[in-house]
Scaffold this motif. Structure first.
Motif, mmCIF file in Angstrom:
data_model
loop_
_atom_site.group_PDB
_atom_site.id
_atom_site.type_symbol
_atom_site.label_atom_id
_atom_site.label_comp_id
_atom_site.label_asym_id
_atom_site.label_seq_id
_atom_site.Cartn_x
_atom_site.Cartn_y
_atom_site.Cartn_z
ATOM 1 N N ARG A 162 -2.885 -10.823 9.389
ATOM 2 C CA ARG A 162 -4.146 -11.855 8.897
ATOM 3 C C ARG A 162 -4.198 -12.882 8.186
ATOM 4 N NH1 ARG A 162 -9.007 -10.291 6.321
ATOM 5 N NH2 ARG A 162 -9.113 -8.345 7.406
ATOM 6 N N ALA A 163 -4.849 -13.585 9.578
ATOM 7 C CA ALA A 163 -4.995 -14.745 9.364
ATOM 8 C C ALA A 163 -6.285 -15.838 9.738
ATOM 9 C CB ALA A 163 -4.684 -15.608 10.462
ATOM 10 N N GLY A 164 -6.532 -16.922 8.358
ATOM 11 C CA GLY A 164 -7.931 -16.675 8.810
ATOM 12 C C GLY A 164 -9.155 -15.921 8.131
ATOM 13 N N GLY A 165 -8.461 -15.216 6.667
ATOM 14 C CA GLY A 165 -9.642 -15.168 6.665
ATOM 15 C C GLY A 165 -10.043 -13.199 7.452
ATOM 16 N N GLU A 166 -9.051 -12.998 8.593
ATOM 17 C CA GLU A 166 -9.663 -12.458 9.953
ATOM 18 C C GLU A 166 -8.301 -11.849 10.186
ATOM 19 O OE1 GLU A 166 -10.969 -14.443 13.026
ATOM 20 O OE2 GLU A 166 -13.521 -15.052 12.244
ATOM 21 N N LEU A 167 -8.758 -10.137 10.786
ATOM 22 C CA LEU A 167 -7.387 -9.500 10.577
ATOM 23 C C LEU A 167 -7.050 -9.512 12.259
ATOM 24 C CD1 LEU A 167 -5.201 -7.089 9.503
ATOM 25 C CD2 LEU A 167 -7.047 -5.623 10.500
ATOM 26 N N ARG A 168 -6.090 -10.136 12.891
ATOM 27 C CA ARG A 168 -5.780 -10.695 15.164
ATOM 28 C C ARG A 168 -4.399 -9.702 15.351
ATOM 29 N NH1 ARG A 168 -5.793 -16.723 13.981
ATOM 30 N NH2 ARG A 168 -8.834 -17.008 13.068
ATOM 31 N N LEU A 169 -4.589 -9.202 16.037
ATOM 32 C CA LEU A 169 -3.845 -8.865 17.456
ATOM 33 C C LEU A 169 -3.197 -9.845 18.128
ATOM 34 C CD1 LEU A 169 -5.556 -5.885 18.546
ATOM 35 C CD2 LEU A 169 -3.582 -6.099 17.830
ATOM 36 N N GLN A 170 -2.235 -10.263 17.542
ATOM 37 C CA GLN A 170 -1.445 -11.459 18.155
ATOM 38 C C GLN A 170 0.316 -11.161 18.768
ATOM 39 O OE1 GLN A 170 -0.231 -13.566 14.377
ATOM 40 N NE2 GLN A 170 -2.743 -15.071 14.539
ATOM 41 N N ASP A 171 0.983 -11.722 19.358
ATOM 42 C CA ASP A 171 1.442 -11.886 20.241
ATOM 43 C C ASP A 171 3.491 -12.049 19.082
ATOM 44 O OD1 ASP A 171 0.411 -11.286 22.999
ATOM 45 O OD2 ASP A 171 1.020 -13.385 23.509
ATOM 46 N N THR A 172 4.087 -11.334 19.973
ATOM 47 C CA THR A 172 5.066 -11.628 18.896
ATOM 48 C C THR A 172 5.452 -12.753 18.840
ATOM 49 O OG1 THR A 172 6.519 -10.757 20.181
ATOM 50 C CG2 THR A 172 5.584 -8.794 18.381
ATOM 51 N N LYS A 173 6.282 -13.481 17.536
ATOM 52 C CA LYS A 173 6.074 -15.383 17.332
ATOM 53 C C LYS A 173 7.529 -15.952 18.446
ATOM 54 C CE LYS A 173 5.349 -14.859 12.638
ATOM 55 N NZ LYS A 173 4.887 -15.570 11.061
ATOM 56 N N THR A 174 8.873 -15.420 18.956
ATOM 57 C CA THR A 174 9.766 -15.206 19.591
ATOM 58 C C THR A 174 10.513 -14.259 19.967
ATOM 59 O OG1 THR A 174 11.456 -14.893 17.796
ATOM 60 C CG2 THR A 174 10.130 -16.920 17.564
ATOM 61 N N GLU A 175 11.050 -14.282 21.177
ATOM 62 C CA GLU A 175 11.637 -13.908 22.739
ATOM 63 C C GLU A 175 12.524 -13.255 21.499
ATOM 64 O OE1 GLU A 175 13.657 -15.813 25.419
ATOM 65 O OE2 GLU A 175 11.704 -16.956 25.916
ATOM 66 N N ASP A 176 12.960 -13.284 20.277
ATOM 67 C CA ASP A 176 14.171 -12.525 20.337
ATOM 68 C C ASP A 176 13.168 -10.961 19.394
ATOM 69 O OD1 ASP A 176 16.284 -13.789 19.713
ATOM 70 O OD2 ASP A 176 15.322 -14.632 19.031
#
Length: 235
Positions: free
Chosen positions: A93-107
């Motif tokens: 949840r970012a900016g008041g919205e539910l979002r599908l995002q890529d994982t942060k790092t290669e790890d």
């Protein structure tokens, strides 16, 4: 304001160097939770039997996925023929919205083998979800998620927390958190003698030091017993 004042002073040659660079900002501290006992994990899994999210906990228990990774897992991330899972997406949840995002790092973005127990649970879950999708065809919004809401959309992370809160009470573990399952994986693998670098790869920690920190924190009781034995020798 301070930064602008410093830049002005440097332009006017009132100071010879940027003293702001001398300020040391402390590194953020990673908060480590506690691990669960094997009996606690078994009780938690047992009380999910028959629930539509049963397989989620069977994935979380041995693989130690983060909450957002569990909710962002897609069927396309799984190879149920070879028994592997690629962790590449998270629900946040970012900016008041539910979002599908890529994982942060290669790890974080890596492939994990599925234990047989988890693999079988996912096969059953896939069949169950197919029946659910057919029954709710008129309202189902397919996102390709392994663990979606009852209409196919991403689950609100806080709703998963609420479900787990009721689950842990039913299992007689009122004080544990969902994230503690992740720490449990690290602790149990280390106790089984798995090399730290392999545990690091499974937990997808960027640094093996974090893996060891989680393990040492989760095993405070074991360290207390060990020092108790030393106390008996020295006192």
């Amino acid at each position: 304001m301070l930064r602008n004042a410093l830049q002005h002073a440097m332009r006017e040659e009132l100071v010879s160097r940027n003293v702001a660079k001398l300020v040391r900002v402390p590194s953020p501290r990673y908060k480590v939770g506690k691990g669960l006992s094997v009996d606690q994990v078994r009780r938690l899994i047992a009380v999910t039997e028959g629930h539509r999210l049963h397989a989620l906990y069977v994935v979380a228990a041995p693989l130690g996925l983060r909450r957002g990774e569990l909710l962002g897992l897609r069927w396309s991330d799984l190879d149920l023929d070879t028994g592997t899972a690629t962790i590449g997406q998270t629900v946040q949840r970012a900016g008041g919205e539910l979002r599908l995002q890529d994982t942060k790092t290669e790890d974080s973005d890596s492939m994990l083998p599925l234990p047989d127990w988890t693999w079988l649970a996912l096969l059953d879950h896939q069949e169950r979800q197919q029946r659910e999708r057919e029954r709710l065809a008129e309202v189902w919004q397919d996102h390709g998620l392994v663990f979606p809401s009852e209409v196919g959309t991403p689950i609100e992370p806080r709703n998963l927390n609420r479900h787990f809160a009721a689950l842990r009470v039913k299992a007689g573990c009122p004080d544990v958190r969902l994230h503690d399952l992740r720490h449990t994986v690290v602790s149990l693998l280390m106790e089984l003698g798995v090399p730290p670098h392999v545990v690091q790869a499974i937990a997808r920690h960027a640094d093996v030091k974090l893996t060891l920190k989680v393990y040492s924190h989760a095993n405070l009781d074991a360290m207390r017993q060990a020092l108790g034995k030393l106390d008996g020798r020295l006192s």
